[in-house]
Write an enzyme that holds these catalytic residues in place. Sequence first.
Site, PDB file in Angstrom:
ATOM      1  CE1 TYR A  78     -25.534  36.261  15.346  1.00  0.00           C
ATOM      2  CE2 TYR A  78     -23.689  36.212  13.989  1.00  0.00           C
ATOM      3  CZ  TYR A  78     -24.756  35.529  14.668  1.00  0.00           C
ATOM      4  OH  TYR A  78     -24.884  34.381  13.996  1.00  0.00           O
ATOM      5  CB  SER A  93     -22.204  32.625  14.140  1.00  0.00           C
ATOM      6  OG  SER A  93     -21.865  33.236  12.950  1.00  0.00           O
ATOM      7  CE  LYS A 117     -25.376  33.230  17.552  1.00  0.00           C
ATOM      8  NZ  LYS A 117     -26.167  32.281  18.147  1.00  0.00           N
TER       9      LYS A 117
END
Length: 247
Positions: free
Chosen positions: A151, A138, A155
């Site tokens: 998050y 992402s 990633k």
Amino acid sequence: MPALTGKIALVTGATAGIGRAVALRLAEHGAEVVVHGRDARRGAELVSAIADRGGRARFVAADLANAEDVERLAADASEVDILVNNAGVYEFTSTPDTSADSFDRHLAVNTRAPFQLVAALAPGMAKRGHGAIVNVSSTAAGSVAPVGAAYGASKAALETLTRYWATEFGGAGIRVNGIASGPVRTPGTQPLLAAHPDAMNQVNARGRIGEPEEIADVVLFLVQERSSYVNGAVVSVHGGERSLLPG
């Protein structure tokens, strides 16, 4: 003959969103797809949709937050030629509002599960002398925000692993690449789209949110031989990030 005829692909998180589009696209180009997810009903629906289009697929349920379940998934998938680590969890909360359990789940699903699958499946690819692995990351891995640190960290770790694996397995005929995806229209982004339709459509230079099929097309390119010289790359697929100028 379709480019992926005779290939077996495992796609994690394949029952919705980007993963579903990837599974359909790979099947359309000849791959037999091992569809992973947690919802057996959605898994059966996707397998049926692939069959209706003349493809082959089977569903395997697994909870990627559970290390033993990931090992079982790898054993069930067995000898795959293509691995697409797509499944992910995300909670866009501030650091004080992110519990330890939530942080651990981000790392378990977004980072540890891909690590386990590569560890289990890459040796078989190396023995056969070929393989392609794509990790769906992402833009959050590199574009910071006031929320979502867990998050983004999970990633960013996946992107680092992508480069390590490309070096570790590249000499054995395995190519490992990643995709840094921008916002995409999926069930997970629907609440944001509904709440902030104008903002979501102005997140990039294209002036619109991405579609799952647009990510799937890049995955397709990265697993085919026409990308044979691409290894260790993280391809940005976000429509062109906007620069926020002062004033």
